[in-house]
Design a protein around this motif. Structure first.
Motif, PDB file in Angstrom:
ATOM      1  N   VAL A 143       0.860  -1.178   0.000  1.00 25.31           N
ATOM      2  CA  VAL A 143       0.000   0.000   0.000  1.00 25.31           C
ATOM      3  C   VAL A 143       0.898   1.230   0.000  1.00 25.31           C
ATOM      4  O   VAL A 143       1.802   1.352   0.830  1.00 25.31           O
ATOM      5  N   VAL A 144       0.668   2.121  -0.946  1.00 24.78           N
ATOM      6  CA  VAL A 144       1.420   3.366  -1.071  1.00 24.78           C
ATOM      7  C   VAL A 144       0.505   4.521  -0.685  1.00 24.78           C
ATOM      8  O   VAL A 144      -0.593   4.660  -1.248  1.00 24.78           O
ATOM      9  N   VAL A 145       0.930   5.343   0.249  1.00 24.49           N
ATOM     10  CA  VAL A 145       0.153   6.506   0.660  1.00 24.49           C
ATOM     11  C   VAL A 145       0.759   7.742   0.005  1.00 24.49           C
ATOM     12  O   VAL A 145       1.863   8.148   0.353  1.00 24.49           O
ATOM     13  N   GLY A 146       0.068   8.306  -0.954  1.00 25.53           N
ATOM     14  CA  GLY A 146       0.567   9.467  -1.682  1.00 25.53           C
ATOM     15  C   GLY A 146       0.362   9.290  -3.163  1.00 25.53           C
ATOM     16  O   GLY A 146       0.785   8.264  -3.733  1.00 25.53           O
ATOM     17  N   GLY A 147      -0.280  10.263  -3.806  1.00 29.67           N
ATOM     18  CA  GLY A 147      -0.640  10.122  -5.207  1.00 29.67           C
ATOM     19  C   GLY A 147       0.256  10.863  -6.170  1.00 29.67           C
ATOM     20  O   GLY A 147      -0.051  10.936  -7.358  1.00 29.67           O
ATOM     21  N   GLY A 148       1.376  11.413  -5.698  1.00 35.36           N
ATOM     22  CA  GLY A 148       2.251  12.196  -6.565  1.00 35.36           C
ATOM     23  C   GLY A 148       3.274  11.357  -7.306  1.00 35.36           C
ATOM     24  O   GLY A 148       3.178  10.122  -7.388  1.00 35.36           O
ATOM     25  N   ASP A 149       4.291  12.043  -7.837  1.00 32.64           N
ATOM     26  CA  ASP A 149       5.330  11.363  -8.609  1.00 32.64           C
ATOM     27  C   ASP A 149       6.063  10.322  -7.779  1.00 32.64           C
ATOM     28  O   ASP A 149       6.385   9.229  -8.275  1.00 32.64           O
ATOM     29  N   THR A 150       6.361  10.644  -6.515  1.00 34.43           N
ATOM     30  CA  THR A 150       7.089   9.698  -5.675  1.00 34.43           C
ATOM     31  C   THR A 150       6.254   8.456  -5.408  1.00 34.43           C
ATOM     32  O   THR A 150       6.765   7.329  -5.422  1.00 34.43           O
ATOM     33  N   GLY A 151       4.961   8.651  -5.177  1.00 39.23           N
ATOM     34  CA  GLY A 151       4.079   7.512  -4.999  1.00 39.23           C
ATOM     35  C   GLY A 151       4.037   6.634  -6.233  1.00 39.23           C
ATOM     36  O   GLY A 151       4.062   5.395  -6.152  1.00 39.23           O
ATOM     37  N   ASN A 152       3.974   7.253  -7.404  1.00 34.46           N
ATOM     38  CA  ASN A 152       3.997   6.498  -8.656  1.00 34.46           C
ATOM     39  C   ASN A 152       5.306   5.736  -8.818  1.00 34.46           C
ATOM     40  O   ASN A 152       5.312   4.591  -9.264  1.00 34.46           O
ATOM     41  N   ASP A 153       6.438   6.352  -8.435  1.00 34.79           N
ATOM     42  CA  ASP A 153       7.725   5.658  -8.495  1.00 34.79           C
ATOM     43  C   ASP A 153       7.731   4.437  -7.585  1.00 34.79           C
ATOM     44  O   ASP A 153       8.311   3.401  -7.927  1.00 34.79           O
ATOM     45  N   CYS A 154       7.081   4.554  -6.426  1.00 32.57           N
ATOM     46  CA  CYS A 154       6.988   3.406  -5.516  1.00 32.57           C
ATOM     47  C   CYS A 154       6.174   2.278  -6.147  1.00 32.57           C
ATOM     48  O   CYS A 154       6.523   1.096  -6.014  1.00 32.57           O
ATOM     49  N   VAL A 155       5.096   2.633  -6.838  1.00 35.49           N
ATOM     50  CA  VAL A 155       4.272   1.629  -7.504  1.00 35.49           C
ATOM     51  C   VAL A 155       5.100   0.896  -8.558  1.00 35.49           C
ATOM     52  O   VAL A 155       5.120  -0.340  -8.613  1.00 35.49           O
ATOM     53  N   GLY A 156       5.790   1.637  -9.418  1.00 38.30           N
ATOM     54  CA  GLY A 156       6.601   1.026 -10.457  1.00 38.30           C
ATOM     55  C   GLY A 156       7.717   0.159  -9.899  1.00 38.30           C
ATOM     56  O   GLY A 156       8.036  -0.900 -10.454  1.00 38.30           O
ATOM     57  N   THR A 157       8.309   0.593  -8.792  1.00 39.31           N
ATOM     58  CA  THR A 157       9.377  -0.181  -8.168  1.00 39.31           C
ATOM     59  C   THR A 157       8.830  -1.468  -7.561  1.00 39.31           C
ATOM     60  O   THR A 157       9.414  -2.548  -7.715  1.00 39.31           O
ATOM     61  N   ALA A 158       7.691  -1.369  -6.872  1.00 36.12           N
ATOM     62  CA  ALA A 158       7.087  -2.552  -6.253  1.00 36.12           C
ATOM     63  C   ALA A 158       6.678  -3.583  -7.306  1.00 36.12           C
ATOM     64  O   ALA A 158       6.850  -4.790  -7.111  1.00 36.12           O
ATOM     65  N   VAL A 159       6.148  -3.119  -8.427  1.00 37.03           N
ATOM     66  CA  VAL A 159       5.768  -4.037  -9.506  1.00 37.03           C
ATOM     67  C   VAL A 159       6.999  -4.765 -10.027  1.00 37.03           C
ATOM     68  O   VAL A 159       6.977  -5.984 -10.252  1.00 37.03           O
ATOM     69  N   ARG A 160       8.103  -4.057 -10.220  1.00 34.13           N
ATOM     70  CA  ARG A 160       9.332  -4.691 -10.709  1.00 34.13           C
ATOM     71  C   ARG A 160       9.895  -5.675  -9.692  1.00 34.13           C
ATOM     72  O   ARG A 160      10.548  -6.654 -10.075  1.00 34.13           O
ATOM     73  N   GLN A 161       9.696  -5.427  -8.425  1.00 32.60           N
ATOM     74  CA  GLN A 161      10.200  -6.339  -7.409  1.00 32.60           C
ATOM     75  C   GLN A 161       9.316  -7.577  -7.247  1.00 32.60           C
ATOM     76  O   GLN A 161       9.697  -8.513  -6.547  1.00 32.60           O
ATOM     77  N   GLY A 162       8.148  -7.572  -7.904  1.00 30.89           N
ATOM     78  CA  GLY A 162       7.293  -8.747  -7.857  1.00 30.89           C
ATOM     79  C   GLY A 162       6.298  -8.750  -6.719  1.00 30.89           C
ATOM     80  O   GLY A 162       6.052  -9.797  -6.103  1.00 30.89           O
ATOM     81  N   CYS A 163       5.691  -7.609  -6.432  1.00 30.91           N
ATOM     82  CA  CYS A 163       4.695  -7.548  -5.361  1.00 30.91           C
ATOM     83  C   CYS A 163       3.472  -8.399  -5.715  1.00 30.91           C
ATOM     84  O   CYS A 163       3.183  -8.644  -6.885  1.00 30.91           O
ATOM     85  N   ARG A 164       2.754  -8.826  -4.690  1.00 30.78           N
ATOM     86  CA  ARG A 164       1.542  -9.622  -4.907  1.00 30.78           C
ATOM     87  C   ARG A 164       0.365  -8.740  -5.299  1.00 30.78           C
ATOM     88  O   ARG A 164      -0.504  -9.129  -6.079  1.00 30.78           O
ATOM     89  N   SER A 165       0.327  -7.534  -4.763  1.00 30.05           N
ATOM     90  CA  SER A 165      -0.702  -6.553  -5.110  1.00 30.05           C
ATOM     91  C   SER A 165      -0.180  -5.181  -4.739  1.00 30.05           C
ATOM     92  O   SER A 165       0.760  -5.049  -3.948  1.00 30.05           O
TER      93      SER A 165
END
Length: 488
Positions: free
Chosen positions: A291-313
């Protein structure tokens, strides 16, 4: 104007992005350049307006639009169209110290103000800029520019982010002896550790740092000014000190404080980059519900990083309401467009999980842990705007709580200002937002020969603004040292 009818004849075409399911398999940049012929067509779309709003850098309706560096956009667009890339490079670098950075990570304030965008699609200014600088590096036209004459003045720059690098570059080329102090193990500040590799490959940062070192700038890493390195030593050893330490004090999330499995976004992104550069363990999202709290650029970077690391959701929470998909009547051109944009990380989450990860008007109310004390889930709550004492606040909606599985919580809720160590070590005054205080439009602090620039002076902002701040501080420092300045 190279092609008076170019904006009629050619449609906007940007650098293509690799498909999300392909690019998440690596950590490299994923926007290959257009062929030169197509790039010239894109430059031909520039109208060379009588009033080029793209380079204005002005504030409208509380937001900036147009380039803060006042890049000479119509000039080098015309030069791209006519095939004169060497001259385009010279005109571009006259105002922008690091086009290879802004051409990758800038949100393109220039394009928001492009006249073509009034009734159609704006010119690909950002990508044209990147094409010019990368062509310059490829051809060998970008070379070290050491000064022919050195002054006897010594300047210390504290912090090697975009503001510090820009100030150092300008003052070194002027002839002053410049030393950049960086507390981390690598030079680059947020360029190195705050921006993921897929947005800005670290070889690009190292390439520029190596170029500056060849020009005569000295870089010292592992130097924590105010802690390991006394401020008084810099005051004694240098004729001027410029503080460019950023605004790295993160805004906390009360529900997440002290919870095992909750991290600030900057720490998460830093660890992910370190894991790419060396044998360092990342804060790993693999197999976890994120779960990422924050809708800005940094939050989006966290989403992209988590997806690359193989998060479950992955779920991304934003406290504010969703912006409209298109401009509304009270947000006309050339204001910055207040519209909802789906960035690369969100695109990738949609491709992997089949749904947009974002939830608006929502935040984390409670963190729940398992028997070992590790985070297991979060309780979210919906928010709605209310008026309190004449101010609009986001208040909880009773009964809207929802429990989400979560073993990794990333707080990307923005920053509160600079960390206290360096400003306190120099005894600097602060403004109401805890930033280092200077006169409006100036960079000198209330302590003689100490200057401040970048996020620690203006608050959390953009790379392009940091470069503009660094160049502005360099001009003021040069005038302070020499009695006049000829810096741009």
């Amino acid at each position: 104007m190279g092609k008076p009818t170019g904006f009629f004849e050619y449609d906007r075409r940007g650098n293509p992005g690799r498909p999300p399911l392909e690019r998440i398999l690596h950590w490299n940049e994923f926007h290959p350049m257009l062929p030169e012929e197509e790039r010239r067509r894109q430059a031909a779309r520039c109208m060379e307006c009588g009033v080029p709003f793209c380079q204005s850098g002005v504030q409208l309706a509380g937001m900036f639009t147009g380039c803060p560096l006042h890049n000479l956009v119509p000039e080098w667009n015309d030069l791209i169209y006519t095939g004169n890339l060497d001259q385009a490079l010279r005109r571009l670098c006259k105002t922008n110290s690091f086009p290879e950075f802004t051409g990758r990570v800038c949100p393109a304030l220039c394009e928001a103000a492009c006249t073509c965008g009034l009734n159609g699609e704006p010119v690909t200014v950002k990508e044209n800029e990147l094409a010019v600088i990368e062509a310059g590096f490829a051809s060998g036209a970008v070379v070290p520019q050491p000064p022919q004459v050195r002054t006897e003045k010594r300047v210390a720059v504290v912090g090697s982010g975009p503001a510090g690098l820009a100030a150092a570059q300008q003052l070194n080329r002027r002839g002053h002896t410049v030393t950049v102090f960086e507390r981390e193990d690598r030079v680059g500040g947020l360029l190195m550790y705050g921006i993921p590799n897929m947005k800005l490959e670290k070889r690009i940062v190292r390439r520029r740092v190596d170029l500056m070192a060849a020009e005569g700038v000295e870089f010292r890493t592992h130097c924590d000014v105010g802690r390991g390195l006394p401020a008084q030593q810099l005051m004694e050893d240098y004729d001027a000190v410029i503080l460019c330490c950023g605004a790295k004090k993160p805004r906390s999330l009360p529900a997440a404080e002290g919870v095992q499995g909750a991290y600030f976004a900057v720490d998460y992104l830093t660890a992910a980059t370190r894991a790419l550069l060396e044998a360092a363990p990342p804060i790993n999202a693999a197999g976890k519900d994120v779960v990422v709290v924050g809708g800005g650029d940094t939050g989006n970077d966290c989403v992209g990083t988590a997806v690359r690391q193989g998060c479950r959701s992955v779920v991304q929470l934003e406290m504010l309401p969703k912006l409209p998909d298109t401009r509304t009547g009270d947000n006309p051109w050339p204001q910055w467009p207040r519209v909802c944009k789906t960035d690369y990380g969100q695109e990738e989450a949609i491709a992997v999980f089949g749904a947009d990860p974002r939830r608006w008007q929502t935040t984390v109310k409670e963190c729940r842990t398992d028997e070992s004390g590790a985070l297991s889930s979060v309780v979210t709550v919906r928010l709605e705007s209310q008026e309190e004492n004449g101010k609009t606040v986001m208040a909880e909606v009773p009964g809207s709580e929802e429990e989400l599985p979560c073993q990794l919580l990333l707080v990307a809720a923005g920053f509160l200002g600079p960390e206290d160590c360096a400003p306190d070590a120099f005894g600097l005054a602060r403004d109401g937002r805890s930033n280092v205080s200077t006169a409006p439009g100036r960079y000198a602090t209330d302590v003689d020969k100490v200057f401040a620039a970048g996020d620690m002076r203006r608050g959390q902002s953009l790379v392009v603004w940091a470069i503009a701040e660094g160049r502005g501080a360099a001009r003021e420092v040069d005038e302070y040292l020499m009695g006049y300045t000829n810096l741009d």
